[in-house]
Scaffold this motif. Structure first.
Motif, PDB file in Angstrom:
ATOM      1  N   GLN A 142       0.833  -1.199   0.000  1.00  0.00           N
ATOM      2  CA  GLN A 142       0.000   0.000   0.000  1.00  0.00           C
ATOM      3  C   GLN A 142       0.871   1.254   0.000  1.00  0.00           C
ATOM      4  OE1 GLN A 142      -2.278   0.902   3.565  1.00  0.00           O
ATOM      5  NE2 GLN A 142      -3.942   1.705   2.321  1.00  0.00           N
ATOM      6  N   SER A 143       1.882   1.271   0.837  1.00  0.00           N
ATOM      7  CA  SER A 143       2.790   2.414   0.907  1.00  0.00           C
ATOM      8  C   SER A 143       3.506   2.624  -0.421  1.00  0.00           C
ATOM      9  CB  SER A 143       3.805   2.190   2.033  1.00  0.00           C
ATOM     10  OG  SER A 143       4.744   3.224   2.051  1.00  0.00           O
ATOM     11  N   ASN A 144       3.980   1.554  -1.012  1.00  0.00           N
ATOM     12  CA  ASN A 144       4.665   1.623  -2.302  1.00  0.00           C
ATOM     13  C   ASN A 144       3.736   2.181  -3.375  1.00  0.00           C
ATOM     14  OD1 ASN A 144       6.960   1.032  -4.011  1.00  0.00           O
ATOM     15  ND2 ASN A 144       5.749  -0.649  -4.837  1.00  0.00           N
ATOM     16  N   HIS A 145       2.500   1.711  -3.411  1.00  0.00           N
ATOM     17  CA  HIS A 145       1.557   2.189  -4.422  1.00  0.00           C
ATOM     18  C   HIS A 145       1.237   3.666  -4.225  1.00  0.00           C
ATOM     19  CE1 HIS A 145       0.188  -2.254  -4.773  1.00  0.00           C
ATOM     20  NE2 HIS A 145       1.253  -2.018  -5.513  1.00  0.00           N
ATOM     21  N   PHE A 146       1.093   4.084  -2.964  1.00  0.00           N
ATOM     22  CA  PHE A 146       0.869   5.512  -2.702  1.00  0.00           C
ATOM     23  C   PHE A 146       2.063   6.340  -3.165  1.00  0.00           C
ATOM     24  CE2 PHE A 146      -2.654   4.801   0.401  1.00  0.00           C
ATOM     25  CZ  PHE A 146      -3.512   5.768  -0.083  1.00  0.00           C
ATOM     26  N   MET A 147       3.282   5.893  -2.857  1.00  0.00           N
ATOM     27  CA  MET A 147       4.466   6.668  -3.248  1.00  0.00           C
ATOM     28  C   MET A 147       4.578   6.780  -4.762  1.00  0.00           C
ATOM     29  SD  MET A 147       7.390   5.706  -0.464  1.00  0.00           S
ATOM     30  CE  MET A 147       7.053   3.955  -0.335  1.00  0.00           C
ATOM     31  N   LEU A 148       4.292   5.681  -5.481  1.00  0.00           N
ATOM     32  CA  LEU A 148       4.343   5.731  -6.939  1.00  0.00           C
ATOM     33  C   LEU A 148       3.256   6.647  -7.494  1.00  0.00           C
ATOM     34  CD1 LEU A 148       5.123   1.978  -7.505  1.00  0.00           C
ATOM     35  CD2 LEU A 148       6.617   3.899  -8.149  1.00  0.00           C
ATOM     36  N   MET A 149       2.077   6.603  -6.888  1.00  0.00           N
ATOM     37  CA  MET A 149       0.997   7.475  -7.325  1.00  0.00           C
ATOM     38  C   MET A 149       1.389   8.949  -7.115  1.00  0.00           C
ATOM     39  SD  MET A 149      -2.989   7.471  -6.079  1.00  0.00           S
ATOM     40  CE  MET A 149      -2.613   8.095  -4.446  1.00  0.00           C
ATOM     41  N   TYR A 150       1.972   9.250  -5.955  1.00  0.00           N
ATOM     42  CA  TYR A 150       2.408  10.623  -5.672  1.00  0.00           C
ATOM     43  C   TYR A 150       3.523  11.055  -6.628  1.00  0.00           C
ATOM     44  CZ  TYR A 150      -0.188  10.356  -1.267  1.00  0.00           C
ATOM     45  OH  TYR A 150      -1.165  10.219  -0.312  1.00  0.00           O
ATOM     46  N   TRP A 151       4.452  10.150  -6.915  1.00  0.00           N
ATOM     47  CA  TRP A 151       5.537  10.474  -7.845  1.00  0.00           C
ATOM     48  C   TRP A 151       4.942  10.882  -9.195  1.00  0.00           C
ATOM     49  CZ3 TRP A 151       9.410   6.284  -9.970  1.00  0.00           C
ATOM     50  CH2 TRP A 151      10.439   6.906 -10.668  1.00  0.00           C
ATOM     51  N   GLY A 152       4.029  10.081  -9.696  1.00  0.00           N
ATOM     52  CA  GLY A 152       3.385  10.417 -10.962  1.00  0.00           C
ATOM     53  C   GLY A 152       2.620  11.726 -10.883  1.00  0.00           C
ATOM     54  N   PHE A 153       1.917  11.937  -9.785  1.00  0.00           N
ATOM     55  CA  PHE A 153       1.137  13.166  -9.617  1.00  0.00           C
ATOM     56  C   PHE A 153       2.057  14.386  -9.602  1.00  0.00           C
ATOM     57  CE2 PHE A 153      -1.075  16.234  -6.790  1.00  0.00           C
ATOM     58  CZ  PHE A 153      -2.138  16.510  -7.627  1.00  0.00           C
ATOM     59  N   LEU A 154       3.179  14.270  -8.923  1.00  0.00           N
ATOM     60  CA  LEU A 154       4.117  15.399  -8.875  1.00  0.00           C
ATOM     61  C   LEU A 154       4.707  15.693 -10.253  1.00  0.00           C
ATOM     62  CD1 LEU A 154       5.843  14.683  -5.450  1.00  0.00           C
ATOM     63  CD2 LEU A 154       4.194  16.503  -5.992  1.00  0.00           C
ATOM     64  N   VAL A 155       4.993  14.667 -11.029  1.00  0.00           N
ATOM     65  CA  VAL A 155       5.476  14.883 -12.396  1.00  0.00           C
ATOM     66  C   VAL A 155       4.379  15.537 -13.237  1.00  0.00           C
ATOM     67  CG1 VAL A 155       6.296  13.761 -14.517  1.00  0.00           C
ATOM     68  CG2 VAL A 155       7.208  13.038 -12.297  1.00  0.00           C
ATOM     69  N   LEU A 156       3.132  15.132 -13.041  1.00  0.00           N
ATOM     70  CA  LEU A 156       2.028  15.794 -13.757  1.00  0.00           C
ATOM     71  C   LEU A 156       1.966  17.279 -13.438  1.00  0.00           C
ATOM     72  CD1 LEU A 156      -1.030  13.335 -13.554  1.00  0.00           C
ATOM     73  CD2 LEU A 156       0.055  14.243 -15.621  1.00  0.00           C
ATOM     74  N   ILE A 157       2.145  17.614 -12.178  1.00  0.00           N
ATOM     75  CA  ILE A 157       2.128  19.043 -11.789  1.00  0.00           C
ATOM     76  C   ILE A 157       3.225  19.812 -12.510  1.00  0.00           C
ATOM     77  CG2 ILE A 157       2.544  20.635  -9.862  1.00  0.00           C
ATOM     78  CD1 ILE A 157       1.061  18.597  -8.066  1.00  0.00           C
ATOM     79  N   VAL A 158       4.427  19.243 -12.535  1.00  0.00           N
ATOM     80  CA  VAL A 158       5.534  19.917 -13.237  1.00  0.00           C
ATOM     81  C   VAL A 158       5.204  20.074 -14.718  1.00  0.00           C
ATOM     82  CG1 VAL A 158       7.959  19.718 -13.926  1.00  0.00           C
ATOM     83  CG2 VAL A 158       7.282  19.205 -11.563  1.00  0.00           C
ATOM     84  N   LEU A 159       4.665  19.046 -15.333  1.00  0.00           N
ATOM     85  CA  LEU A 159       4.316  19.119 -16.752  1.00  0.00           C
ATOM     86  C   LEU A 159       3.265  20.194 -17.029  1.00  0.00           C
ATOM     87  CD1 LEU A 159       4.118  15.314 -17.650  1.00  0.00           C
ATOM     88  CD2 LEU A 159       5.876  16.939 -18.417  1.00  0.00           C
ATOM     89  N   LEU A 160       2.385  20.405 -16.076  1.00  0.00           N
ATOM     90  CA  LEU A 160       1.309  21.385 -16.266  1.00  0.00           C
ATOM     91  C   LEU A 160       1.743  22.823 -15.977  1.00  0.00           C
ATOM     92  CD1 LEU A 160      -1.625  19.295 -14.788  1.00  0.00           C
ATOM     93  CD2 LEU A 160      -1.345  20.008 -17.187  1.00  0.00           C
ATOM     94  N   LEU A 161       2.897  22.999 -15.376  1.00  0.00           N
ATOM     95  CA  LEU A 161       3.361  24.364 -15.055  1.00  0.00           C
ATOM     96  C   LEU A 161       3.810  25.114 -16.288  1.00  0.00           C
ATOM     97  CD1 LEU A 161       5.322  23.768 -11.747  1.00  0.00           C
ATOM     98  CD2 LEU A 161       3.040  24.719 -12.037  1.00  0.00           C
TER      99      LEU A 161
END
Length: 161
Positions: A142-161
């Motif tokens: 569960q922790s691993n899946h959350f961290m991977l989800m957050y990693w992807g989400f943070l990259v999405l934020i950078v891409l949208l800036l």
């Protein structure tokens, strides 16, 4: 400065791509390893053993059929493979956009789509894991899946800036 933004975007997406390629390669080379992990979660094996009272509350969710588990694993592997290819292609397109060889909109669109797929895979594991109460016995997953989800989400934020 625009060149630097595309190079940063390319590097961030390439990081996700390399991680996903390594992970999905293992799912192709050693499928029993992860298929058995998926099976353990959906069969509620550890929950039945370690938390029998709570298990009885959700025992109806259990998936025991090996064919169904196999199909579920193959679907997961397929989606992860598509994400790995899409991320690799997006990273390449971003690099080419930085060099002026590909339209920036095409590269950014590919990156947003592939990173959204990456993030959605891990959100799907969190949601599916929640259905099978994997926080009881598979906290590391569960922790691993959350961290991977957050990693992807943070990259999405950078891409949208």
């Amino acid at each position: 400065m625009e060149l630097l933004f595309y190079l940063v975007d390319a590097a961030l997406v390439a990081g996700l791509a390399v991680w996903m390629i390594v992970a999905v390669a293992d799912n192709w080379r050693h499928p029993r390893m992860n298929e058995e992990s998926v099976a353990m979660v959906v069969r509620l094996d550890l929950m039945e053993r370690d938390y029998p009272d709570e298990f009885r509350l959700i025992a109806h969710r259990r998936i025991n059929d090996p064919k169904t588990i196999g199909r579920l694993f193959r679907l997961i592997r397929l989606v992860e493979t598509v994400a790995a290819v899409a991320l690799g292609l997006a990273a390449l397109l971003l690099g080419l956009a930085a060099a002026g060889l590909v339209a920036h909109g095409v590269a950014t669109g590919a990156a947003l789509s592939s990173v959204t797929l990456f993030t959605s895979i891990w959100a799907g594991f969190v949601i599916g894991g929640n259905h099978f109460a994997y926080w009881y016995c598979h906290q590391w997953a569960q922790s691993n899946h959350f961290m991977l989800m957050y990693w992807g989400f943070l990259v999405l934020i950078v891409l949208l800036l």
